[in-house]
Design a protein around this motif. Structure first.
Motif, PDB file in Angstrom:
ATOM      1  N   LYS A  30      15.912  35.239   4.672  1.00  0.00           N
ATOM      2  CA  LYS A  30      16.415  33.944   5.140  1.00  0.00           C
ATOM      3  C   LYS A  30      17.875  33.750   4.717  1.00  0.00           C
ATOM      4  O   LYS A  30      18.714  33.343   5.526  1.00  0.00           O
ATOM      5  CB  LYS A  30      15.536  32.823   4.583  1.00  0.00           C
ATOM      6  N   GLU A  31      18.199  34.065   3.480  1.00  0.00           N
ATOM      7  CA  GLU A  31      19.575  33.937   2.995  1.00  0.00           C
ATOM      8  C   GLU A  31      20.513  34.899   3.722  1.00  0.00           C
ATOM      9  O   GLU A  31      21.633  34.532   4.083  1.00  0.00           O
ATOM     10  CB  GLU A  31      19.641  34.171   1.485  1.00  0.00           C
ATOM     11  N   LYS A  34      21.199  33.576   7.126  1.00  0.00           N
ATOM     12  CA  LYS A  34      22.108  32.434   7.036  1.00  0.00           C
ATOM     13  C   LYS A  34      23.549  32.913   6.870  1.00  0.00           C
ATOM     14  O   LYS A  34      24.461  32.418   7.547  1.00  0.00           O
ATOM     15  CB  LYS A  34      21.710  31.543   5.860  1.00  0.00           C
ATOM     16  N   LYS A  37      25.004  34.256   9.971  1.00  0.00           N
ATOM     17  CA  LYS A  37      25.008  33.252  11.047  1.00  0.00           C
ATOM     18  C   LYS A  37      23.996  33.590  12.141  1.00  0.00           C
ATOM     19  O   LYS A  37      24.252  33.433  13.321  1.00  0.00           O
ATOM     20  CB  LYS A  37      26.400  33.069  11.619  1.00  0.00           C
ATOM     21  N   LEU A  39      20.670  32.496  11.633  1.00  0.00           N
ATOM     22  CA  LEU A  39      19.555  31.638  11.254  1.00  0.00           C
ATOM     23  C   LEU A  39      19.480  30.456  12.217  1.00  0.00           C
ATOM     24  O   LEU A  39      20.479  29.782  12.463  1.00  0.00           O
ATOM     25  CB  LEU A  39      19.746  31.123   9.823  1.00  0.00           C
ATOM     26  N   ASP A  41      17.408  26.999  12.692  1.00  0.00           N
ATOM     27  CA  ASP A  41      16.504  26.069  12.017  1.00  0.00           C
ATOM     28  C   ASP A  41      15.859  25.152  13.047  1.00  0.00           C
ATOM     29  O   ASP A  41      16.500  24.279  13.610  1.00  0.00           O
ATOM     30  CB  ASP A  41      17.268  25.244  10.986  1.00  0.00           C
TER      31      ASP A  41
END
Length: 97
Positions: A30-31, A34, A37, A39, A41
């Protein structure tokens, strides 16, 4: 198309995996997504209950349980229409408020 909650859809053919976000490797994934770029949500501020991994290395966060998304996937992407799906009931109650 697969409903991942709150009217958000993912193309079924692009899905590689649907996993629980609780393990340390999934938190790192997940990190990493993120930072890259990649990810998306789709939780609408709710707790993340599943991660949908796509073939383009995008990671979709969903507030819907892994089991529920899996059931939707096996039913051709459709959510239960009889209102028995807990997430669907939550979404409907929030639309009323």
């Amino acid at each position: 198309m697969l409903n991942v909650g709150f009217g958000n859809m993912v193309v079924i053919d692009r899905i590689v995996a649907i996993v629980s976000p609780e393990s340390a490797p999934m938190k790192r994934l997940k990190e990493d997504a993120k930072n890259a770029k990649k990810l998306i949500d789709a939780t609408h501020g709710r707790r993340t209950r599943s991660l949908v991994i796509t073939d383009s290395d995008h990671l979709v966060l969903s507030a819907v349980q892994v089991e529920t998304i899996s059931n939707r996937l096996t039913n051709g992407g459709a959510a239960k229409s009889d209102g028995s799906d807990a997430t669907e009931q939550l979404e409907q109650s929030e639309q009323i408020d």
